[in-house]
Each structure stands twice: as structure tokens, then as C-alpha cells.
Design an enzyme around this catalytic site. Structure first.
Site, PDB file in Angstrom:
ATOM      1  CG  HIS A 149      -4.474  -4.127   0.146  1.00 35.19           C
ATOM      2  ND1 HIS A 149      -3.771  -3.647  -0.946  1.00 35.19           N
ATOM      3  CD2 HIS A 149      -4.494  -3.106   1.055  1.00 35.19           C
ATOM      4  CE1 HIS A 149      -3.395  -2.405  -0.719  1.00 35.19           C
ATOM      5  NE2 HIS A 149      -3.816  -2.052   0.488  1.00 35.19           N
ATOM      6  CG  ASP A 172      -2.129   0.918   1.056  1.00 35.62           C
ATOM      7  OD1 ASP A 172      -3.130   0.545   0.426  1.00 35.62           O
ATOM      8  OD2 ASP A 172      -2.026   2.056   1.556  1.00 35.62           O
ATOM      9  CE1 TYR A 216      -5.556   6.745  -0.732  1.00 32.67           C
ATOM     10  CE2 TYR A 216      -5.406   7.341   1.588  1.00 32.67           C
ATOM     11  CZ  TYR A 216      -5.470   6.374   0.598  1.00 32.67           C
ATOM     12  OH  TYR A 216      -5.445   5.047   0.938  1.00 32.67           O
TER      13      TYR A 216
END
Length: 484
Positions: free
Chosen positions: A436, A232, A379
Site C-alpha cells: 500500500h 490512498d 472519512y
């Protein structure tokens, strides 16, 4: 065969080839050592490394319980929004199942005991560029009858995870293996703005800048060279660290390999729609094609990304006010990102790979530190114009790289596509299971893959050193002959 290929495709291939081989390769940018803390602390640099233990006040826990009680009391007064028939988790979290999670959180989850478990590994804080950075530092216990080398390994988590992800894999990496002459010392920091690491007080702290912070953290701890591992955000941070400071990083192990902004990668991906064998091995072609299937799946799972990349404080303010909202938002990702098939189950498959306590441990790190908003700002920073202008994604990474490919990762790219950025992939393994959150789901598989990669790199380094030593000896002999 080529007669059946549309002319536009041949033109596309030609353009892709041009883009790949004719465009100048950018150099790694030189990033400043920006101070990210409050301005009044600029002249008060503290280089100490302080021991740290998680110790959350009872007031915060009482407040959490009061909010959960209020949620259930209010729920009795408001009409329940039941899931659509047979929709399971395809519309998002199943309201009926999440009640079980919240009841457990309120009535059965024991923070005091869980806090003790999270404190079993040694933790520290140190101030880097104005921010207090929290990190685990776990040293191995070495056998007395065998010489074992200790190699530093920087492990970096992602969102919506935390250092909780590494609780099970740490002992696997710090315990000497019978067939290995090395073991790891783990340094696992909380990303700035996550958990117990300070957030920046001004805009600009993106993934590349965090790579600078973590480089300085490792220097503070006395490591001139080290290995890295990440998934990630951890994948991007450690990749950027190796790109910006190749002299520091020995090798890069990733459990989420991706090249996103490369024009040639996009072109070759489209070419593969017509000629998959040009791009991906036949055995794994269904992981990439048809594009419509895989892109629609990615689109379905990335709605959160657009919100957090544009208005992180808006959604963060909502989530930081209610534990129920935080649980719904984060646990949905631990369902569908672990296995896309889990969205067709009423329980979301949450307890297939995890237990309820460890899922709530991760939630608690966001709740007790009130860090959901600051975590989501990453982000916005990563999709900002200033970050894009760095073009760091286009800079080739020449250090040895391993890609651990887990079958239920959010997306897949073939080794040939990844090599446009990761030029020295020496290990590309397709693992048998997992998604993930590899370190949390399948810690043994991931640990084995890390050991395998590092063993390859260490062997390469040993051979290079022997070759260099041999060459130096030959040069010395030639030099001596001349004098004779």
C-alpha cells in the site's frame, strides 16, 4: 458453454450492459471556492508563499517523553495483556513487540536529528481558501551540458501516512535520468488537517473539495498544467482534480486504482465469479477470485474505516491523548497493509520494508501537530450524503492514466473494470513487489513507473502537436491556392 450458464447470470449480464451503456453519463459538478478557515479571517486574504521549517519546541518533546515514561511506569502496576498463543498480529498489534517500539521511541529516537532530515527539502506554507497549506517544493538540479525539460508533479499522500512517505522517492524523481529529456519538480502538500496543514473549522471539506484546494495551490505556484501522482486518499484527490479540471492535469499516475460505487462494476465483478475470463486475465484471476476470500480480507482490514467515517472525533480524542495508543493504531496499518502475510509474524514484519526511525517520523507528524483527529474527519466527509450527492465517482475521467499495481495492495480490480471510470488507461503495470505504501516501500519501482508513464504521455502530446501542425500547414496551403 452458454447452456451451463444460469439464466439469472445472463439476466445480470444484460442488466449490467444496460446500466453501462444506457444510463446518462453525469457531468462533472461545479464546486464553489469555499472558505474553510475561521470566519474572522474571511476579509484577510494572504496570497504570500512563505518559507517553512519544522521547528518543534522542546516542551512538546519533553511532554512526549513524560507520557512515554508514564506509560511504562503504569504498565508495571497493571497486569500485562499478553497475546494469545500463536496469534502473532492476527488479533491486532502484538503487545509484546510493541514494547520494543515504545522503548526505542523513548530511549533511542532522536527527534532533533530526524527534524533536520525532514527539513532537507525546501518547504513552504501558503493560505488557500482560508487554510494554511504546508507543502514540499523540490526543484531538480539541471546539468549544464544537456537540455532537460522540468515538468511539475503534484504528489499526494494518504492516511495514515504523510509527506514522510515521499522522503526517499523525491531525489529519484528530481534527479535527471540519462535516457530521459525531462525531470520533475515535486510539489508534495500535506492534506488539510494532516501534519502542518490547517484543518477546516466547519464540516464539508471532503476529497472533492480538497481537489479544489490543490488546484488553487498549483495555480498559486504558477502551474497552469501539471502531472499528478497519488495513492490512498491521494489517488482519489488527484483523480477528482483531473475530473473537475481536465484542462489543468496532463496525466494521472496512481498506485491505488479503484472504482467502488459504480453499479456496472459491481455487476461485472459478480459475473466474474462465474466467468472470470470475461473480467480479468487468467494470469491475475486469483487476485480477484474467489470473491469470498478477497472480500473477507478487505472486511478484516476496514474496521477502522467505519469508526472514522461515523465517529472520527471519538477515536481521535483517545489517540491524541497517548503516544502508545497512536503508535499501536497507526503501526498496525504499516504491518498488514504492507503485506498481509506479516500478520502471521510476531514482529508484524514492520522492519522488512521500513526502519524504525522513518516509522516514528510519520508518527511524530501526527503527534507534534495533534492532527490525528482532524485527519480522520476526512472519512466522515467522504461518506457524507452531500459528497455522495455529487456523484463525481460516476463521471468518466478521460485524461491519460497509469495504474501501478503492487502485489500486496489491499484490493485488486482488473483493467476492464477500471476503464468504466478511467477511460484512457495507457499504462497498467503489475509490479514485482510492494504494498500500500509504494513510495515508502519501493520508491525506485514507483519512480520508474512514473517516468515510464510520463514518457508515454509526452510522446503522445508531441505526435498530436506534429499532426496538428501538419494539418494547419495543409490548411494554409489550401487557403493560399484559393487566393492564387
Amino acid at each position: 458453454m452458454w447452456k451451463a450458464v444460469p439464466p439469472i447470470l445472463i439476466l445480470t449480464v444484460g442488466i449490467a450492459h444496460y446500466l453501462k451503456y444506457q444510463q446518462p453519463v453525469p457531468e462533472a459538478p461545479k464546486l464553489p471556492e469555499t472558505f474553510w478557515g475561521p470566519k474572522e479571517k474571511v476579509e484577510k486574504e494572504d496570497t504570500s508563499i512563505r518559507e517553512f521549517k519544522i521547528d518543534i519546541s522542546q516542551k512538546i518533546i519533553d511532554d512526549l517523553h513524560e507520557r512515554l515514561d508514564k506509560y511504562f511506569n503504569t504498565a508495571n502496576l497493571r497486569p500485562k495483556i499478553l497475546p494469545l498463543e500463536d496469534s502473532e498480529w492476527t488479533y491486532g498489534v502484538n503487545f509484546q513487540y510493541i514494547q520494543n517500539v515504545l522503548h526505542y521511541w523513548r530511549d533511542n529516537y532522536n527527534w532533533k536529528k530526524r527534524q533536520e532530515l525532514l527539513n532537507k527539502y525546501t518547504q513552504f506554507k501558503t493560505n488557500i481558501q482560508g487554510l494554511d497549506i504546508h507543502f514540499y517544493r523540490v526543484k531538480p538540479t539541471l546539468p549544464k551540458n544537456k537540455k532537460i525539460r522540468v515538468l511539475p508533479l503534484l504528489m499526494v499522500h494518504g492516511w495514515p501516512g504523510s509527506v514522510v512517505e515521499f522522503q526517499k522517492i523525491i531525489p529519484m524523481l528530481t534527479t535527471p535520468q540519462a535516457d530521459k529529456d525531462f525531470v520533475f519538480e515535486i510539489i508534495a502538500p500535506s492534506i488539510p488537517g494532516y501534519g502542518f496543514s490547517d484543518p477546516a473549522v466547519r464540516p464539508g471539506l471532503g476529497v472533492a473539495q480538497i481537489a479544489v484546494v490543490f488546484k488553487n495551490l498549483m495555480s498559486r505556484l504558477g502551474y497552469d498544467k501539471f502531472y499528478t501522482q497519488g495513492g490512498d486518499w491521494g489517488s482519489l484527490i488527484t483523480s477528482y482534480l483531473a475530473t473537475l479540471y481536465p484542462e489543468k492535469v496532463i496525466g494521472v499516475h496512481l498506485n491505488m486504482c479503484a472504482v467502488i460505487s459504480s453499479p456496472s462494476t459491481l455487476f461485472w465483478t459478480l459475473v466474474g465469479s462465474y466467468l472470470p475470463s470475461v473480467v480479468v486475465d487468467k494470469e491475475h484471476a486469483t487476485r480477484m477470485y474467489p470473491l469470498s476470500h478477497h472480500y473477507s480480507r478487505v472486511l478484516e482490514e476496514t474496521g477502522y474505516l467505519h469508526i472514522q467515517a461515523t465517529k472520527p472525533d471519538t477515536i481521535g480524542s483517545a489517540l491524541s491523548d497517548t503516544p502508545a495508543g497512536l503508535a499501536v493504531y497507526i503501526l498496525e496499518k504499516f504491518s498488514t497493509w504492507t503485506n498481509p502475510e506479516y500478520r502471521f509474524r510476531a514482529d508484524g514484519g514492520l522492519l522488512e520494508k521500513y526502519n524504525m526511525d522513518e516509522l516514528l517520523d510519520n508518527l511524530m507528524l501526527y503527534w507534534v501537530t495533534n492532527s490525528i483527529t482532524t485527519s480522520q474527519r476526512l472519512y466522515a466527509e467522504n461518506f457524507s450524503k452531500s459528497h455522495m450527492a455529487l456523484k463525481i465517482e460516476s463521471v468518466p475521467l478521460h485524461k491519460p492514466v497509469a495504474c501501478a499495481i503492487f502485489p500486496h495492495e489491499l484490493f485488486y480490480q482488473s483493467q476492464s473494470l477500471l476503464q468504466s471510470r478511467y477511460t484512457n488507461i495507457i499504462q497498467f503495470n503489475h509490479l514485482s513487489r510492494g504494498g500500500h505504501y509504494a513510495a515508502m516501500e519501493e520508491p525506485q519501482l514507483l519512480a520508474n513507473d512514473v517516468y515510464s508513464f510520463v514518457e508515454k504521455v509526452e510522446k503522445m502530446l508531441k505526435e498530436e502537436n506534429l499532426s496538428k501542425s501538419k494539418k494547419e500547414k495543409e490548411e494554409e496551403k489550401k487557403k493560399n491556392r484559393r487566393y492564387v
